[in-house]
Design a protein around this motif. Structure first.
Motif, PDB file in Angstrom:
ATOM      1  N   SER A 207       0.816  -1.209   0.000  1.00 44.26           N
ATOM      2  CA  SER A 207       0.000   0.000   0.000  1.00 44.26           C
ATOM      3  C   SER A 207       0.856   1.268   0.000  1.00 44.26           C
ATOM      4  CB  SER A 207      -0.922   0.002   1.223  1.00 44.26           C
ATOM      5  OG  SER A 207      -1.728   1.168   1.225  1.00 44.26           O
ATOM      6  N   GLY A 208       0.539   2.154  -0.947  1.00 46.71           N
ATOM      7  CA  GLY A 208       1.265   3.414  -1.048  1.00 46.71           C
ATOM      8  C   GLY A 208       2.324   3.420  -2.128  1.00 46.71           C
ATOM      9  N   ILE A 209       2.685   2.243  -2.642  1.00 49.99           N
ATOM     10  CA  ILE A 209       3.701   2.157  -3.701  1.00 49.99           C
ATOM     11  C   ILE A 209       3.037   2.353  -5.064  1.00 49.99           C
ATOM     12  CG2 ILE A 209       5.332   0.642  -4.889  1.00 49.99           C
ATOM     13  CD1 ILE A 209       5.946  -0.683  -2.236  1.00 49.99           C
ATOM     14  N   ALA A 210       3.595   3.243  -5.875  1.00 50.06           N
ATOM     15  CA  ALA A 210       3.092   3.481  -7.235  1.00 50.06           C
ATOM     16  C   ALA A 210       4.185   3.120  -8.240  1.00 50.06           C
ATOM     17  CB  ALA A 210       2.680   4.932  -7.406  1.00 50.06           C
ATOM     18  N   ILE A 211       3.787   2.452  -9.311  1.00 44.71           N
ATOM     19  CA  ILE A 211       4.742   2.070 -10.357  1.00 44.71           C
ATOM     20  C   ILE A 211       4.118   2.311 -11.734  1.00 44.71           C
ATOM     21  CG2 ILE A 211       5.999   0.361  -8.994  1.00 44.71           C
ATOM     22  CD1 ILE A 211       4.308  -1.823 -10.317  1.00 44.71           C
ATOM     23  N   PRO A 212       4.942   2.648 -12.738  1.00 45.28           N
ATOM     24  CA  PRO A 212       4.423   2.785 -14.100  1.00 45.28           C
ATOM     25  C   PRO A 212       4.120   1.411 -14.687  1.00 45.28           C
ATOM     26  CG  PRO A 212       6.793   3.097 -14.082  1.00 45.28           C
ATOM     27  CD  PRO A 212       6.379   2.965 -12.647  1.00 45.28           C
ATOM     28  N   VAL A 213       2.952   1.259 -15.290  1.00 48.40           N
ATOM     29  CA  VAL A 213       2.541  -0.017 -15.877  1.00 48.40           C
ATOM     30  C   VAL A 213       1.771   0.247 -17.165  1.00 48.40           C
ATOM     31  CG1 VAL A 213       2.321  -1.149 -13.614  1.00 48.40           C
ATOM     32  CG2 VAL A 213       0.317  -0.078 -14.671  1.00 48.40           C
ATOM     33  N   GLU A 214       1.462  -0.816 -17.852  1.00 48.21           N
ATOM     34  CA  GLU A 214       0.494  -0.764 -18.949  1.00 48.21           C
ATOM     35  C   GLU A 214      -0.577  -1.791 -18.619  1.00 48.21           C
ATOM     36  OE1 GLU A 214       1.105  -0.042 -23.488  1.00 48.21           O
ATOM     37  OE2 GLU A 214       1.287  -2.201 -23.117  1.00 48.21           O
ATOM     38  N   VAL A 215      -1.810  -1.326 -18.484  1.00 43.52           N
ATOM     39  CA  VAL A 215      -2.914  -2.213 -18.136  1.00 43.52           C
ATOM     40  C   VAL A 215      -3.790  -2.426 -19.370  1.00 43.52           C
ATOM     41  CG1 VAL A 215      -4.915  -2.574 -16.646  1.00 43.52           C
ATOM     42  CG2 VAL A 215      -2.910  -1.419 -15.751  1.00 43.52           C
ATOM     43  N   THR A 216      -4.129  -3.683 -19.625  1.00 46.30           N
ATOM     44  CA  THR A 216      -4.933  -4.027 -20.806  1.00 46.30           C
ATOM     45  C   THR A 216      -6.191  -4.770 -20.389  1.00 46.30           C
ATOM     46  OG1 THR A 216      -2.916  -4.253 -22.117  1.00 46.30           O
ATOM     47  CG2 THR A 216      -4.912  -5.255 -23.016  1.00 46.30           C
ATOM     48  N   TYR A 217      -7.291  -4.387 -21.037  1.00 45.78           N
ATOM     49  CA  TYR A 217      -8.530  -5.159 -20.917  1.00 45.78           C
ATOM     50  C   TYR A 217      -9.160  -5.196 -22.299  1.00 45.78           C
ATOM     51  CZ  TYR A 217     -13.277  -6.599 -19.875  1.00 45.78           C
ATOM     52  OH  TYR A 217     -14.484  -7.278 -19.870  1.00 45.78           O
ATOM     53  N   GLU A 218      -9.293  -6.402 -22.834  1.00 47.85           N
ATOM     54  CA  GLU A 218      -9.764  -6.565 -24.213  1.00 47.85           C
ATOM     55  C   GLU A 218      -8.917  -5.691 -25.134  1.00 47.85           C
ATOM     56  OE1 GLU A 218     -14.045  -6.095 -24.142  1.00 47.85           O
ATOM     57  OE2 GLU A 218     -14.308  -8.147 -23.437  1.00 47.85           O
ATOM     58  N   ARG A 219      -9.521  -4.728 -25.834  1.00 53.87           N
ATOM     59  CA  ARG A 219      -8.738  -3.935 -26.776  1.00 53.87           C
ATOM     60  C   ARG A 219      -8.306  -2.582 -26.215  1.00 53.87           C
ATOM     61  NH1 ARG A 219     -12.380  -4.338 -32.103  1.00 53.87           N
ATOM     62  NH2 ARG A 219     -14.011  -4.445 -30.519  1.00 53.87           N
ATOM     63  N   MET A 220      -8.627  -2.319 -24.948  1.00 53.82           N
ATOM     64  CA  MET A 220      -8.250  -1.049 -24.340  1.00 53.82           C
ATOM     65  C   MET A 220      -6.934  -1.189 -23.576  1.00 53.82           C
ATOM     66  SD  MET A 220     -10.486   0.951 -25.459  1.00 53.82           S
ATOM     67  CE  MET A 220      -9.794   2.369 -24.597  1.00 53.82           C
ATOM     68  N   GLN A 221      -6.079  -0.194 -23.719  1.00 52.21           N
ATOM     69  CA  GLN A 221      -4.773  -0.194 -23.048  1.00 52.21           C
ATOM     70  C   GLN A 221      -4.496   1.193 -22.488  1.00 52.21           C
ATOM     71  OE1 GLN A 221      -1.700  -1.331 -25.772  1.00 52.21           O
ATOM     72  NE2 GLN A 221      -1.552  -3.398 -24.996  1.00 52.21           N
ATOM     73  N   PHE A 222      -3.992   1.233 -21.264  1.00 56.61           N
ATOM     74  CA  PHE A 222      -3.595   2.505 -20.662  1.00 56.61           C
ATOM     75  C   PHE A 222      -2.225   2.360 -20.024  1.00 56.61           C
ATOM     76  CE2 PHE A 222      -8.224   2.745 -20.772  1.00 56.61           C
ATOM     77  CZ  PHE A 222      -8.405   4.001 -21.337  1.00 56.61           C
ATOM     78  N   GLU A 224      -0.004   4.150 -17.657  1.00 57.93           N
ATOM     79  CA  GLU A 224       0.108   5.172 -16.610  1.00 57.93           C
ATOM     80  C   GLU A 224       0.505   4.482 -15.312  1.00 57.93           C
ATOM     81  OE1 GLU A 224      -2.580   8.569 -16.541  1.00 57.93           O
ATOM     82  OE2 GLU A 224      -3.801   7.602 -18.097  1.00 57.93           O
ATOM     83  N   ASN A 225       0.437   5.207 -14.202  1.00 61.54           N
ATOM     84  CA  ASN A 225       0.824   4.624 -12.915  1.00 61.54           C
ATOM     85  C   ASN A 225      -0.250   3.720 -12.330  1.00 61.54           C
ATOM     86  OD1 ASN A 225       3.327   5.745 -12.854  1.00 61.54           O
ATOM     87  ND2 ASN A 225       2.964   7.127 -11.152  1.00 61.54           N
ATOM     88  N   LEU A 226       0.204   2.693 -11.635  1.00 58.24           N
ATOM     89  CA  LEU A 226      -0.649   1.837 -10.806  1.00 58.24           C
ATOM     90  C   LEU A 226      -0.274   2.099  -9.350  1.00 58.24           C
ATOM     91  CD1 LEU A 226      -1.424  -1.941 -11.184  1.00 58.24           C
ATOM     92  CD2 LEU A 226      -0.339  -1.119  -9.091  1.00 58.24           C
ATOM     93  N   LEU A 227      -1.287   2.199  -8.496  1.00 58.48           N
ATOM     94  CA  LEU A 227      -1.062   2.422  -7.069  1.00 58.48           C
ATOM     95  C   LEU A 227      -1.619   1.243  -6.280  1.00 58.48           C
ATOM     96  CD1 LEU A 227      -0.310   4.337  -4.643  1.00 58.48           C
ATOM     97  CD2 LEU A 227      -2.688   5.169  -4.782  1.00 58.48           C
ATOM     98  N   PHE A 228      -0.784   0.625  -5.453  1.00 59.70           N
ATOM     99  CA  PHE A 228      -1.253  -0.434  -4.561  1.00 59.70           C
ATOM    100  C   PHE A 228      -1.926   0.213  -3.344  1.00 59.70           C
ATOM    101  CE2 PHE A 228       2.344  -2.328  -6.856  1.00 59.70           C
ATOM    102  CZ  PHE A 228       1.783  -3.523  -7.284  1.00 59.70           C
ATOM    103  N   THR A 229      -3.075  -0.347  -2.927  1.00 57.02           N
ATOM    104  CA  THR A 229      -3.804   0.202  -1.779  1.00 57.02           C
ATOM    105  C   THR A 229      -4.101  -0.911  -0.772  1.00 57.02           C
ATOM    106  OG1 THR A 229      -6.077  -0.201  -2.557  1.00 57.02           O
ATOM    107  CG2 THR A 229      -4.951   1.777  -3.399  1.00 57.02           C
ATOM    108  N   HIS A 230      -4.649  -0.534   0.371  1.00 56.75           N
ATOM    109  CA  HIS A 230      -5.036  -1.520   1.389  1.00 56.75           C
ATOM    110  C   HIS A 230      -6.160  -2.426   0.884  1.00 56.75           C
ATOM    111  CE1 HIS A 230      -2.489  -0.179   4.607  1.00 56.75           C
ATOM    112  NE2 HIS A 230      -2.918   1.070   4.499  1.00 56.75           N
ATOM    113  N   ARG A 231      -6.939  -1.926  -0.070  1.00 57.41           N
ATOM    114  CA  ARG A 231      -8.099  -2.685  -0.554  1.00 57.41           C
ATOM    115  C   ARG A 231      -7.856  -3.356  -1.910  1.00 57.41           C
ATOM    116  NH1 ARG A 231     -10.052   1.721   2.200  1.00 57.41           N
ATOM    117  NH2 ARG A 231      -9.779   3.056   0.378  1.00 57.41           N
ATOM    118  N   GLY A 232      -6.796  -2.897  -2.614  1.00 57.42           N
ATOM    119  CA  GLY A 232      -6.562  -3.492  -3.927  1.00 57.42           C
ATOM    120  C   GLY A 232      -5.671  -2.641  -4.803  1.00 57.42           C
TER     121      GLY A 232
END
Length: 401
Positions: A207-222, A224-232
């Motif tokens: 929780s609190g750590i942010a990292i640059p990633v590429e997230v894909t779902y079906e044909r959509m891609q983003f 940007e940063n991903l942030l880990f949290t206490h909930r997910g």
């Protein structure tokens, strides 16, 4: 109380529309159930308000009718709103992906909108809840917590259901349903994901750590940063993909979005072949993230030289094609927008008027038009409000003639 135009909702779209109409000489009353106008504006962008984006196009919006937003965005674009911001000498800066934020505070945007309303002698009634509405011969009768009101034209700018702590309600949808205007099913958008156990038990430690990633779902891609949290999982990349994700389906996370196997990952391994894999990967990922991946049995803590070429490729695939099935989302409580809303099939894309009910208009987030993260939803508020105000003014002028 009787007025020419009543706007329900003192948010971005409602205030902007009120100022435009008031300065054209129309008698405008804005009612809102909150104590202060522009509550969501003040909360947005970490208190800095991401008020528009330099890269504005219809593909940044989600709607059952993806063409609906084009007309309004073309007739009042980002440069038009920036011009107004400049007139008020509001300092701003550009962040990633063309996002524009106030240098000082989101309050600058609210003060600007209120000043525009003041110029137009707009009557602002806060702590006034709309309870019921009825169409009459010369307009509408409104039952409010402050008594009966009547108006010739009614504009619904109530927003969606996101951030209920700010007083967001479903009244806008109820007004639509009252006049048999269909509603596209609503759900939370631009919202963090929650995770199943045992994955949550491991990742919540990050929780609190942010990292640059590429997230894909079906044909959509983003990318940007991903942030880990206490909930997910949260952060811009996750919020963006949440608008498209369907329950029960996996998303794919690339933890090394700027690396390729041949040109960068393989040379890294060769250069550090005598190190442990953990220490080698800690050069390109936070050490705690690497430790979590080991805990999840995604990677093994051995020395780099123990990996053959096939295993190196498999390791790269593991880090760039991490499949996760979210448990769900955090819902409206933390959502930035509401997906769905008043069906655009029932509205004019030029005027925002309801096709089946004269003198009734819908603007902003209450409609089935949802923008990406990055100032797009505010721009939709400005553009749809402008289209509505211009149409109402032209209609009134033509009637007078």
């Amino acid at each position: 109380m009787q007025t020419q135009i009543t706007i329900v909702g003192a948010g971005a779209a409602g205030l902007f529309c009120a100022g435009l109409l008031g300065q054209k000489g129309h008698r405008v009353t804005v009612i809102d159930n909150g104590k202060k106008p522009g509550r969501k504006i003040l909360m947005s962008g970490g208190g800095k308000c991401n008020f528009t984006n330099l890269d504005m196009d219809a593909h940044h919006y989600i709607s059952e009718n993806r063409h609906f937003c084009k007309s309004a965005l073309k007739r009042f674009n980002q440069w038009d709103f920036i011009q107004l911001v400049n007139q008020y000498h509001i300092a701003y800066h550009e962040k990633d992906h063309g996002q524009l934020f106030c240098d000082n505070s989101a309050k600058d945007i609210v003060d600007m909108l209120l000043s525009e309303c003041q110029k137009g002698k707009v009557n602002l009634m806060m702590q006034t809840q709309l309870e019921d509405v009825e169409a009459v011969e010369d307009g509408f009768k409104l039952q409010t917590s402050q008594g009966m009101m009547s108006c010739q034209n009614l504009i619904i700018a109530t927003g969606g259901l996101s951030m209920p702590a700010l007083g967001m309600t479903s009244i806008g949808y109820k007004v639509a349903e009252k006049f048999s205007i269909p509603i596209v099913p609503v759900k939370a958008g631009l919202v963090p994901f929650t995770l199943h156990k045992p994955l949550l038990d491991v990742l919540s430690q990050l929780s609190g750590i942010a990292i640059p990633v590429e997230v894909t779902y079906e044909r959509m891609q983003f990318k940007e940063n991903l942030l880990f949290t206490h909930r997910g999982l949260s952060g811009p990349a996750i919020l963006q993909i949440s608008n498209y994700w369907r329950v029960g389906e996996p998303i794919t996370i690339n933890l090394l979005p700027d690396m390729t196997f041949e040109s960068s990952f393989k040379p890294l391994l060769e250069k550090n072949r005598n190190q442990t894999l953990k220490n080698c990967l800690a050069q390109i990922l936070p050490k705690r993230v690497v430790e979590a991946l080991i805990q999840l049995d995604m990677i093994t803590d051995i020395t780099v030289k123990q990996l053959n070429l096939h295993q190196q490729q498999r390791l790269f695939d593991t880090l760039t094609k991490w499949h996760i099935v979210p448990n769900g989302t955090e819902g409206y409580r933390t959502a930035e927008v509401t997906l769905g809303g008043v069906s655009t099939d029932a509205l004019s894309s030029k005027t925002m008027a309801a096709k089946s009910q004269p003198n009734l208009y819908f603007i902003g987030e209450v409609m089935d038009v949802t923008g990406w993260l990055g100032g797009y939803n505010f721009q939709w508020a400005w553009s749809s409000a402008f289209a509505c105000a211009k149409a109402l003014d032209e209609k009134t002028v033509s009637h007078q003639c």
